[in-house]
Structure formats: C-alpha cells, structure tokens
Design a protein around this motif. Sequence first.
Motif, PDB file in Angstrom:
ATOM      1  N   PRO A  33       0.806  -1.228   0.000  1.00  0.00           N
ATOM      2  CA  PRO A  33       0.000   0.000   0.000  1.00  0.00           C
ATOM      3  C   PRO A  33       0.833   1.269   0.000  1.00  0.00           C
ATOM      4  CG  PRO A  33      -0.100  -1.090   2.146  1.00  0.00           C
ATOM      5  CD  PRO A  33       0.547  -2.050   1.212  1.00  0.00           C
ATOM      6  N   ILE A  34       2.042   1.186   0.549  1.00  0.00           N
ATOM      7  CA  ILE A  34       2.918   2.364   0.581  1.00  0.00           C
ATOM      8  C   ILE A  34       3.371   2.740  -0.827  1.00  0.00           C
ATOM      9  CG2 ILE A  34       5.163   3.237   1.357  1.00  0.00           C
ATOM     10  CD1 ILE A  34       4.825   1.430   3.851  1.00  0.00           C
ATOM     11  N   ILE A  35       3.891   1.760  -1.569  1.00  0.00           N
ATOM     12  CA  ILE A  35       4.397   2.115  -2.902  1.00  0.00           C
ATOM     13  C   ILE A  35       3.258   2.372  -3.882  1.00  0.00           C
ATOM     14  CG2 ILE A  35       6.622   1.012  -2.542  1.00  0.00           C
ATOM     15  CD1 ILE A  35       5.760  -1.276  -4.308  1.00  0.00           C
ATOM     16  N   LYS A  36       2.093   1.791  -3.644  1.00  0.00           N
ATOM     17  CA  LYS A  36       0.950   2.137  -4.486  1.00  0.00           C
ATOM     18  C   LYS A  36       0.516   3.580  -4.237  1.00  0.00           C
ATOM     19  CE  LYS A  36      -1.405  -2.183  -5.655  1.00  0.00           C
ATOM     20  NZ  LYS A  36      -2.672  -2.938  -5.563  1.00  0.00           N
ATOM     21  N   HIS A  37       0.558   3.988  -2.974  1.00  0.00           N
ATOM     22  CA  HIS A  37       0.224   5.373  -2.634  1.00  0.00           C
ATOM     23  C   HIS A  37       1.199   6.341  -3.291  1.00  0.00           C
ATOM     24  CE1 HIS A  37      -0.886   8.904  -0.251  1.00  0.00           C
ATOM     25  NE2 HIS A  37       0.396   9.034   0.082  1.00  0.00           N
ATOM     26  N   ARG A  38       2.465   5.971  -3.296  1.00  0.00           N
ATOM     27  CA  ARG A  38       3.493   6.880  -3.808  1.00  0.00           C
ATOM     28  C   ARG A  38       3.676   6.799  -5.317  1.00  0.00           C
ATOM     29  NH1 ARG A  38       8.461   7.930   0.341  1.00  0.00           N
ATOM     30  NH2 ARG A  38       7.381   9.741   1.164  1.00  0.00           N
ATOM     31  N   LEU A  39       3.507   5.616  -5.906  1.00  0.00           N
ATOM     32  CA  LEU A  39       3.820   5.430  -7.324  1.00  0.00           C
ATOM     33  C   LEU A  39       2.590   5.317  -8.204  1.00  0.00           C
ATOM     34  CD1 LEU A  39       6.755   2.849  -7.000  1.00  0.00           C
ATOM     35  CD2 LEU A  39       6.892   5.350  -7.130  1.00  0.00           C
ATOM     36  N   GLY A  40       1.429   5.105  -7.608  1.00  0.00           N
ATOM     37  CA  GLY A  40       0.210   5.022  -8.409  1.00  0.00           C
ATOM     38  C   GLY A  40      -0.107   3.604  -8.849  1.00  0.00           C
ATOM     39  N   ASP A  41      -0.659   3.476 -10.048  1.00  0.00           N
ATOM     40  CA  ASP A  41      -1.132   2.188 -10.565  1.00  0.00           C
ATOM     41  C   ASP A  41       0.046   1.380 -11.104  1.00  0.00           C
ATOM     42  OD1 ASP A  41      -2.687   0.123 -11.425  1.00  0.00           O
ATOM     43  OD2 ASP A  41      -3.366   1.125 -13.261  1.00  0.00           O
ATOM     44  N   ILE A  42       0.551   0.464 -10.282  1.00  0.00           N
ATOM     45  CA  ILE A  42       1.691  -0.370 -10.672  1.00  0.00           C
ATOM     46  C   ILE A  42       1.321  -1.837 -10.520  1.00  0.00           C
ATOM     47  CG2 ILE A  42       3.460   1.352 -10.092  1.00  0.00           C
ATOM     48  CD1 ILE A  42       3.860  -0.162  -7.426  1.00  0.00           C
ATOM     49  N   ASN A  43       2.058  -2.693 -11.199  1.00  0.00           N
ATOM     50  CA  ASN A  43       1.864  -4.139 -11.093  1.00  0.00           C
ATOM     51  C   ASN A  43       2.768  -4.664  -9.990  1.00  0.00           C
ATOM     52  OD1 ASN A  43       1.142  -6.795 -11.638  1.00  0.00           O
ATOM     53  ND2 ASN A  43       2.723  -7.032 -13.210  1.00  0.00           N
ATOM     54  N   VAL A  44       2.190  -4.925  -8.817  1.00  0.00           N
ATOM     55  CA  VAL A  44       3.007  -5.284  -7.656  1.00  0.00           C
ATOM     56  C   VAL A  44       2.486  -6.556  -6.999  1.00  0.00           C
ATOM     57  CG1 VAL A  44       1.666  -3.718  -6.166  1.00  0.00           C
ATOM     58  CG2 VAL A  44       3.941  -4.489  -5.428  1.00  0.00           C
ATOM     59  N   THR A  45       3.416  -7.421  -6.590  1.00  0.00           N
ATOM     60  CA  THR A  45       3.116  -8.661  -5.881  1.00  0.00           C
ATOM     61  C   THR A  45       3.693  -8.595  -4.475  1.00  0.00           C
ATOM     62  OG1 THR A  45       3.200  -9.946  -7.940  1.00  0.00           O
ATOM     63  CG2 THR A  45       3.418 -11.166  -5.878  1.00  0.00           C
ATOM     64  N   GLY A  46       2.882  -8.938  -3.486  1.00  0.00           N
ATOM     65  CA  GLY A  46       3.341  -8.924  -2.108  1.00  0.00           C
ATOM     66  C   GLY A  46       3.835 -10.293  -1.648  1.00  0.00           C
ATOM     67  N   LYS A  47       4.867 -10.288  -0.823  1.00  0.00           N
ATOM     68  CA  LYS A  47       5.409 -11.510  -0.235  1.00  0.00           C
ATOM     69  C   LYS A  47       5.441 -11.370   1.283  1.00  0.00           C
ATOM     70  CE  LYS A  47       6.451 -13.536  -4.196  1.00  0.00           C
ATOM     71  NZ  LYS A  47       5.795 -14.794  -4.630  1.00  0.00           N
ATOM     72  N   ASP A  48       5.368 -12.509   1.976  1.00  0.00           N
ATOM     73  CA  ASP A  48       5.422 -12.508   3.437  1.00  0.00           C
ATOM     74  C   ASP A  48       6.875 -12.628   3.898  1.00  0.00           C
ATOM     75  OD1 ASP A  48       4.543 -12.421   6.024  1.00  0.00           O
ATOM     76  OD2 ASP A  48       3.204 -14.151   5.849  1.00  0.00           O
ATOM     77  N   TRP A  49       7.105 -12.382   5.194  1.00  0.00           N
ATOM     78  CA  TRP A  49       8.449 -12.567   5.746  1.00  0.00           C
ATOM     79  C   TRP A  49       8.867 -14.028   5.611  1.00  0.00           C
ATOM     80  CZ3 TRP A  49      10.203  -8.068   5.712  1.00  0.00           C
ATOM     81  CH2 TRP A  49       9.574  -6.969   6.291  1.00  0.00           C
ATOM     82  N   ASN A  50      10.093 -14.232   5.176  1.00  0.00           N
ATOM     83  CA  ASN A  50      10.704 -15.559   5.054  1.00  0.00           C
ATOM     84  C   ASN A  50      10.041 -16.456   4.010  1.00  0.00           C
ATOM     85  OD1 ASN A  50      12.800 -15.658   7.402  1.00  0.00           O
ATOM     86  ND2 ASN A  50      10.940 -14.859   8.347  1.00  0.00           N
ATOM     87  N   GLU A  51       9.163 -15.894   3.192  1.00  0.00           N
ATOM     88  CA  GLU A  51       8.513 -16.677   2.134  1.00  0.00           C
ATOM     89  C   GLU A  51       9.484 -16.833   0.957  1.00  0.00           C
ATOM     90  OE1 GLU A  51       4.821 -16.292  -1.081  1.00  0.00           O
ATOM     91  OE2 GLU A  51       4.872 -14.975   0.677  1.00  0.00           O
ATOM     92  N   SER A  52       9.855 -18.040   0.644  1.00  0.00           N
ATOM     93  CA  SER A  52      10.797 -18.283  -0.449  1.00  0.00           C
ATOM     94  C   SER A  52      10.072 -18.324  -1.783  1.00  0.00           C
ATOM     95  CB  SER A  52      11.533 -19.614  -0.234  1.00  0.00           C
ATOM     96  OG  SER A  52      12.349 -19.548   0.915  1.00  0.00           O
ATOM     97  N   PHE A  53      10.700 -17.733  -2.788  1.00  0.00           N
ATOM     98  CA  PHE A  53      10.176 -17.818  -4.148  1.00  0.00           C
ATOM     99  C   PHE A  53      11.362 -17.901  -5.105  1.00  0.00           C
ATOM    100  CE2 PHE A  53      10.473 -13.400  -2.890  1.00  0.00           C
ATOM    101  CZ  PHE A  53      10.984 -12.717  -3.994  1.00  0.00           C
ATOM    102  N   LYS A  54      11.192 -18.685  -6.152  1.00  0.00           N
ATOM    103  CA  LYS A  54      12.291 -18.925  -7.081  1.00  0.00           C
ATOM    104  C   LYS A  54      12.039 -18.256  -8.429  1.00  0.00           C
ATOM    105  CE  LYS A  54      14.459 -23.129  -5.325  1.00  0.00           C
ATOM    106  NZ  LYS A  54      14.942 -24.496  -5.668  1.00  0.00           N
ATOM    107  N   VAL A  55      13.124 -17.740  -8.995  1.00  0.00           N
ATOM    108  CA  VAL A  55      13.103 -17.184 -10.346  1.00  0.00           C
ATOM    109  C   VAL A  55      14.285 -17.792 -11.088  1.00  0.00           C
ATOM    110  CG1 VAL A  55      13.138 -15.099 -11.766  1.00  0.00           C
ATOM    111  CG2 VAL A  55      12.129 -15.019  -9.458  1.00  0.00           C
ATOM    112  N   ASN A  56      13.992 -18.639 -12.066  1.00  0.00           N
ATOM    113  CA  ASN A  56      15.032 -19.310 -12.858  1.00  0.00           C
ATOM    114  C   ASN A  56      16.078 -19.995 -11.966  1.00  0.00           C
ATOM    115  OD1 ASN A  56      16.165 -20.154 -15.299  1.00  0.00           O
ATOM    116  ND2 ASN A  56      17.527 -18.365 -15.428  1.00  0.00           N
ATOM    117  N   GLY A  57      15.607 -20.665 -10.934  1.00  0.00           N
ATOM    118  CA  GLY A  57      16.491 -21.421 -10.062  1.00  0.00           C
ATOM    119  C   GLY A  57      17.097 -20.639  -8.920  1.00  0.00           C
TER     120      GLY A  57
END
Length: 347
Positions: free
Chosen positions: A56-80
């Motif tokens: 919500p902070i960066i949406k307030h400051r930057l407007g309409d952006i494509n943003v995905t939220g992650k939780d603390w310690n939540e692992s996610f992989k990108v190309n390994g």
Amino acid sequence: MKVPLLAFNDKGIYCQQADVYLDPWCPVTNAIITHGHADHARWGHQNYITHYDNVPIIKHRLGDINVTGKDWNESFKVNGVQFSLHPAGHVIGSAQIRVEYKGEVWVFTGDYKTEDDGVSVPYEVVKCNSFITECTFGLPAFKWAPQAEVMTDINNWWAENRAEGKTSVLFGYSLGKAQRLLKHLDPNIGKIYTHGAIENMTEVLRPLVDFPLTTRVTPATKKEDLLGSIVLAPPSAHGSTWIRKMTPFVTGSASGWMAFRGARRRRAVDRGFVLSDHCDWTGLLESIKATGAEKVICTHGYSDIFSKYLQEIGYDARTAHTQYEGELGEMDSKKDVEEERIEEQRE
C-alpha cells in the motif's frame, strides 16, 4: 570468469541468473523493492515484488503499478534463484533481500536499523556469504541514545512549549520518521496535528499500526486551535507559507544528522533531536559480524571510510556506487511534494 550472483550496473543491483534487479534506479522489467522511500522505490518498472506491508505504501506513492506482495521468510524462485524477504527494521514494510543460488547466499539490506522502534517489524539477522550494507552513518562519531530517552526529551519539549502557549512544530520525513514519532508522542500532553502529506501516509499505515488520534491541518484550522499542540510536518514544510498558521511556534527536527554540531543551526530549527531510522556505527559493525559474511560491499553513506575500517579488521570489503541517498533519500516523494503544494494553495 564466474559471474557474481549480484552485480552493480548502471540500472541497479542485478541478478543475471534470474534477470531481476534489487531496488533499481532506472526502469527495468522485474524489480524487488526493499522499502517505500523514494530513492529505493522508483516509478517505471514493469513488475514489482515487495513485502505485503510495503504494497500500500508504494501504491500510494507510485500510483497504478503491477506489484506482488510476499510474506516474511517466504521463499520464491526465479530461474532457479531463491529469494526471500526478511525484516530490516528501517520503516514499516522494510525488508532485506536474501538471494541464494547453488549454495551461495547474498543479502542486500536496503536501509536498516537494529533498534526496535515499536512500529516496524524488528531487524532480523540473516546469515550469508556476502553482505551489501548501507553506511549512511558509518562514522564512529554516530552513536544513538536509546529511543525511549529521545522520546522523553521530545515529549518534555512539547510540554514546556505548551506551558508557554506556543505550538510545537516537529519535522520528520512523511514515511517512517513521522509515524515513529507519532507512535511515541504522549497524547495526554495535548492534541496532535499533522501536515497533509504526513496525514495521508499515516492513513495508509493505520491498518498496520495502532497510532494515536491525529487531526489534519486544513485551511479551516484556526491559529488558536493549534496553541499548545504539536504539529508533525515534513522537512520541506519549513519556511513555507503553510507554517505561518502556527505562529507563535517553536520548531524541532528529529534526524540522525542532528548529532553533528551545527546541524540545528544549518536547518534553522530551534531544537534538534538525534533520532535515526538507520544504524549507528556500532549497529553496523554488530550487524555485519552477526551475519557471518566474509565479503562486505558498502554502498551509500560513508562507504569509503567504513569499508577501509572493515578491511583493517580483516573483512574482504569494498565499495559500490549506487543512487541511494540514505536519510536524504527519505525526503518526500514527488506525490508528497505535490500534496504540500496543493495544501499551500488552499491557504
């Protein structure tokens, strides 16, 4: 020659294996953002990933952006490559970014502090091989007093001003510092007013933190209503037409830079309070030691001096150029400045 897991280029900190940037300062396709300050969260990226609380902070400051939220310690992989976000303790929603690939672990801190401010999720030590650290206050001269002592001084200052029939105007950045001050002001002393830019950001953050009641300063606010109260305002409001409504007023500034002799005079404020959302010298050194990192890369702040000291005590340390600005980068975003201009025009 082996390509480093994270490298610095003209757009930001780049992970080539994942084709992902960390806090890039030029428009890119994929960006992982540590926090919402203007020097770290910039407009123009195609895809943003950040902590849920920062969405919500960066949406307030930057407007309409494509943003995905992650939780603390939540692992996610990108190309390994495995990424995860960990509390940085800097401001609400601020994260360190952990990056792991083939057993190699890097951590990028963004901005961070180790003292629990009662507002942000406290800093978490993340073990790593390579640690990218800010050095905003990377000089031995910077040593912070406990927050409780500073807030006692601020509340006493406000009470003294109230007894003299004056309004207390306290300057702090609209994201982070203002909410930290607000959380620990004593509402039993008097009424808490806010500048429009600070009130707007605080409204965004109220679902996350239990803040005291505030009242927005508007064109309808009367000078006599403000007497004896405290008004939280961004530094850019100092010297503006907006502040004239506060007369008679006393000004104060809450910043790490107030530790420098002469800082209060240069900023033309009546009282300076040393309160920073960044680590002091000891905090930086203790944090680095706790990570177990062999390699340290020093970015914004006193990076040359700090990295040289790290080399002297046995670290493989170097500096890297970025466009991050530390506490100066916490100045209000373009959106906040526009909000202030509109407020002034209403006067």
